[in-house]
Write a protein that holds these residues in place. Structure first.
Motif, PDB file in Angstrom:
ATOM      1  N   VAL A 132       0.855  -1.186   0.000  1.00 44.74           N
ATOM      2  CA  VAL A 132       0.000   0.000   0.000  1.00 44.74           C
ATOM      3  C   VAL A 132       0.893   1.238   0.000  1.00 44.74           C
ATOM      4  CG1 VAL A 132      -1.852   1.238   1.193  1.00 44.74           C
ATOM      5  CG2 VAL A 132      -1.748  -1.256   1.299  1.00 44.74           C
ATOM      6  N   HIS A 133       0.699   2.128  -0.962  1.00 45.98           N
ATOM      7  CA  HIS A 133       1.570   3.299  -1.099  1.00 45.98           C
ATOM      8  C   HIS A 133       1.245   4.376  -0.074  1.00 45.98           C
ATOM      9  CE1 HIS A 133       3.481   6.874  -2.702  1.00 45.98           C
ATOM     10  NE2 HIS A 133       4.115   6.154  -3.609  1.00 45.98           N
ATOM     11  N   ARG A 134      -0.029   4.747   0.050  1.00 45.01           N
ATOM     12  CA  ARG A 134      -0.543   5.716   1.028  1.00 45.01           C
ATOM     13  C   ARG A 134      -0.275   7.181   0.682  1.00 45.01           C
ATOM     14  NH1 ARG A 134       0.358   3.776   7.135  1.00 45.01           N
ATOM     15  NH2 ARG A 134       2.520   4.234   6.693  1.00 45.01           N
ATOM     16  N   ASP A 135       0.463   7.481  -0.380  1.00 47.16           N
ATOM     17  CA  ASP A 135       0.691   8.886  -0.745  1.00 47.16           C
ATOM     18  C   ASP A 135       0.805   9.030  -2.259  1.00 47.16           C
ATOM     19  OD1 ASP A 135       1.067  11.582  -0.532  1.00 47.16           O
ATOM     20  OD2 ASP A 135       3.145  11.482   0.144  1.00 47.16           O
ATOM     21  N   LEU A 136      -0.093   8.361  -3.001  1.00 50.22           N
ATOM     22  CA  LEU A 136      -0.061   8.445  -4.459  1.00 50.22           C
ATOM     23  C   LEU A 136      -0.591   9.802  -4.898  1.00 50.22           C
ATOM     24  CD1 LEU A 136       0.439   7.081  -7.189  1.00 50.22           C
ATOM     25  CD2 LEU A 136      -1.918   6.223  -7.091  1.00 50.22           C
TER      26      LEU A 136
END
Length: 842
Positions: A694-698
């Protein structure tokens, strides 16, 4: 926080203040009593029972309305005055006459309104009012005004009796700007073009010795000037109407324009946004630099100024915002000196972002969700029949009966819930351990995830959270028993109530680590055991530290920094199969993430975790880890550097491809380019999702471009001061990109691949607006969080991003699916990639 008028200033120029006024139409409290009787006064009253306290829309107390004494004459200036208790953005006025249960028939056919803050007064023209005693009539104010005191003056052409009931609509003016001072605008008389009058035509302060002071005008009206300053957003006005402008040589030899801004109270300023024209072909440019001095309350001007130098652009003539960082300086007044870059300098909007330096005052009239303008539709029904009071007692009896039944039902529901909880406490300790031992849920249900609850203060207090840890652990085990994340029944409670009900609370005491070592955690993955993080777990090779030549600091985070470096001999070091493109140079530019010497042991472990994760990622659209320097301190990781910078900066400096851009050599992109960029980002995220990362800051700020315009997803955005306004700070510690976050991430601290899909939809929206505007630019950070509450309640009042003009309808429909309230309704990254890929070759 920014007020509603100034949030309009974030627009790129496609919307005007009138558009925003649609959203700022909340009832201010005449009808529901939030405005107290003592705050309503009048020049006179006919009887005590027709005093000003009875001038409340749709109410029938007293004799049913406010009535001035005697017959109203055409020359009279009798008035009703309302004190709103604070500066307010006033957009609508609603009026009624005196009906008094079918015993009255007095109303005003027209009225004037006068508004003021504390010292300045401004009178607007006559407005048509009522045609009968019972129908409500609303009038939009053109333009909307910032005021604390509102005075309504009924107008008549004949001697008659007049009575009034009113409601006022708008929203609090949170920006706090009370007045600004500046030199008067000037005339521009270019040969071959119309004369442009660049004066502040709506300024409501004083004019003296060619200076404006003590008021506000076009720089705070929310109307954004167009690229061509001769064009205006209003009809029947003169060229240059939207801009306040000055000529360099007309101000003597000083070469600058000095402006002073006064606020309602002391504030902590983070930035100033100035919308400036840049039509350099006619001698107009954005300012070359600016210096701002600060004056705290009860003190003189501070000697140290904040200076900012603008990057001038001689290729793109578009008007644009220039964001000036103010370094969190505290003051009640600012004095800014703007230096010319050419013959002319023109501004259309100036706004400030700040946090209060003192505790927020408790205002008389609080503006909350429950006071939304639900009754405004009723006001628009101007031609309804007089109310029939014959059945009123029967209706009241029915309502009382229904209310009693509802109270009984609610009591029974609460009692059942209480009994169930008691039973759960008796049996729960026998069931939870066995379920927890059997659980092996995916990454997005792992109890080691950091969770942040923006609306629950106890989860922003480490000490309180430590005391809560046993309960959190039990909640985690209960979630494992259900095999996933158990959401509360969000349709039956408020956010605050739900947070204290059965929702699992996953949190860690140190939420600062949401910022990561160098600005953010790029990937949220299942917990890694610190003991397993040894050098042998890192597949990247050790690069000689002495061959890294530091060129520039790109950004910094909580415990680390990002540097642009030149790596000598890197192509030879990596050898064949290197991820670097073919190069002839002996050295290449790279990005180096470096851990600071004063970093904590926890930060050091996190840094090694990130290296371990990055060394295992291999995708053409994900930034690559090239090598590391971990044999000695400071620890470093070396990643690819993209020559064309980040996608946000790349697109914001371009226009959509057209004949005009080709003729004038203006940097441009085609619709096909934008679609190709979207496909690349979806491909990279599809790869991450396949690994359950999960990237969380795309966002576009975290998408980098190389010389071939290949996009690679990275995580540098949070560490760069350029994008500090894109992040919301929680009590001065953790920062979150709330304008890109799904509602469940903001309110419940739930980060999953589905929340990344939400952020991908916002990223698509950025791409097709060419990054000319911040998402939800009309809303302050607090209003963005408030809007997520509307998603939470799911009552159809949530605000979505508008469809970009460049965006095909089918693609905007895809964005809307990404923003689905329910997680199962959102597409997967595999589905997004398959949906976007066919568009590229069309």
């Amino acid at each position: 926080s920014l007020g509603f008028v100034h949030k309009q200033s974030f627009l790129s120029g496609r919307k005007s203040c009138a558009v925003y006024s649609i959203h700022c139409r909340y009832a201010l409290g005449m009808e529901d009593g939030r405005i107290k009787d003592d705050d309503i006064t009048a020049s006179s009253q006919w009887y005590e029972t027709t005093g000003p306290q009875y001038a409340r829309l749709n109410r029938e107390e007293g004799e049913g309305a406010w009535c001035p004494e005697g017959q109203l004459e055409p020359s009279d200036s009798q008035y009703l005055q309302v004190d709103l208790g604070r500066l307010t953005f006033l957009t609508v006025v609603g009026t009624q006459g005196r009906y008094a249960r079918n015993s009255g028939n007095e109303f005003a056919r027209a009225y004037r309104n006068t508004v003021s803050d504390h010292t300045q007064h401004f009178e607007q023209g006559s407005n048509p009012a009522n045609k009968n005693a019972y129908a409500s009539v609303i009038n939009d104010l053109h333009p909307p005004v910032i005021t604390r005191y509102v005075r309504l003056i009924p107008v008549t052409t004949l001697s008659t009796t007049v009575c009034m009931r009113v409601e006022l609509y708008g929203c609090p003016w949170e920006d706090g700007l009370v007045s600004y001072s500046a030199p008067e605008g000037q005339l521009m008389m270019p040969p071959g073009y119309p004369i442009a009058s660049l004066n502040d035509s709506t300024y409501d302060g004083d004019h003296e010795k060619r200076k404006l002071f003590g008021g506000m005008g076009q720089l705070t009206d929310g109307v954004i000037g167009m690229d061509d300053f001769l064009l205006t957003r209003q009809y029947h006005v003169w060229p240059g109407y939207d801009y306040l402008g000055w000529r360099n040589d007309s101000l003597g030899t000083q070469g600058f324009v000095e402006m002073e801004f006064v606020f309602d109270r002391q504030r902590n300023f983070t930035s100033m946004k100035v919308h400036s024209n840049n039509m350099f072909s006619r001698g107009v440019k954005i300012f070359a630099s600016v210096s701002c001095w600060f004056k705290p309350r009860f003190a003189g001007w501070e000697a140290e100024a904040v200076a900012f130098k603008t990057v001038l652009d001689d290729r793109n003539p578009s008007a644009r915002y220039v964001t000036v960082p103010l370094n969190r300086r505290t003051a009640k007044s600012l004095r800014c000196r703007f230096n010319f870059a050419d013959v002319w300098m023109m501004f259309s909007e100036i706004s400030f972002q700040s946090g209060n330096n003192t505790k927020t005052h408790s205002h008389k009239h609080t503006h909350t969700d429950k006071h939304r303008l639900a009754s405004l539709k009723k006001l628009k029904q101007n031609n309804f029949d007089p109310p029939d009071d014959g059945k009123t007692p029967i209706l009241i009896g029915c309502l009382v009966t229904i209310i009693l039944l509802l109270v009984i039902i609610i009591f029974l529901i609460l009692w059942c819930q209480y009994v169930c909880k008691v039973l759960e406490k008796v049996t729960g300790f026998l069931l939870v351990p066995s379920c927890a031992l059997l659980s092996s849920g995916p990454a997005n249900t792992d109890p080691h995830y950091e969770r942040v609850f923006l609306l629950d203060p106890q989860y922003q207090n480490p000490a309180a959270l430590r005391n809560k840890l046993p309960e959190l652990s039990q909640s985690a085990e209960a979630s494992a028993c259900g095999g996933g994340y158990a959401e509360p029944d969000i349709t039956q409670c408020t956010p605050h109530q739900c947070f204290h009900s059965n929702a699992p609370h996953y949190a860690e005491t140190d939420i600062v680590r949401l910022q990561g070592v160098t600005g953010s955690n790029m990937y949220a993955v299942p917990a890694l055991t610190v003991d397993s993080l040894t050098r042998k777990d890192i597949s990247a090779a050790e690069f000689p530290r002495q061959q890294l030549i530091f060129r520039e600091k790109l950004g910094e985070g909580q415990f680390g920094e990002v540097h642009l470096c030149e790596a000598e001999g890197l192509p030879e070091f990596l050898g064949e199969g290197s991820p670097l493109p073919d190069r002839d140079e002996h050295s290449v530019l790279v990005a180096v993430k470096q851990l600071r010497a004063d970093a904590t042991s926890q930060a050091r472990n996190d840094f090694l975790k990130e290296i371990k994760i990055m060394s295992r990622l291999n995708d053409p659209n994900i930034i690559r880890l090239l090598c590391v320097c971990v044999s000695s301190d400071p620890l470093c990781m070396v990643t690819e550097y993209m020559e064309n910078g980040d996608l946000n900066m790349f697109l914001s400096q371009r226009e959509i491809e057209s004949t005009l851009t080709h003729a004038n050599n203006i940097p441009s992109v085609s619709l096909s380019d934008l679609l190709h960029m979207s496909v690349q980002i979806s491909s990279g995220m599809k790869y991450l999702a396949s690994l359950n990362f999960v990237h969380r800051d795309l966002a576009t700020r975290n998408c980098l471009l190389d010389r071939r315009l290949t996009i690679k997803i990275a995580d540098f955005g949070m560490s760069r001061n350029l994008y500090s306004s894109d992040y919301y700070r929680i009590q001065g510690r953790a920062v979150l990109p709330i304008r890109w976050m799904a509602w469940e991430s903001i309110l419940l601290g739930k980060f999953t691949t589905a929340s990344d899909v939400w952020a991908f939809g916002v990223t698509l929206w950025e791409i097709f607006t060419l990054c000319k505007e911040q998402p939800y630019s009309l809303l302050s950070d607090e209003q963005v969080i408030e809007n997520t509450g509307e998603f939470f309640r799911n009552q159809g009042r949530q605000i979505f991003l508008y469809g970009p003009p460049l965006c095909p309808p089918s693609l905007f429909e895809l964005m809307m699916r990404c923003w689905s309230r329910d997680i199962p309704d959102r597409p997967t990254f595999e589905g997004l990639y398959q949906a976007l890929r066919p568009h590229v070759n069309q």
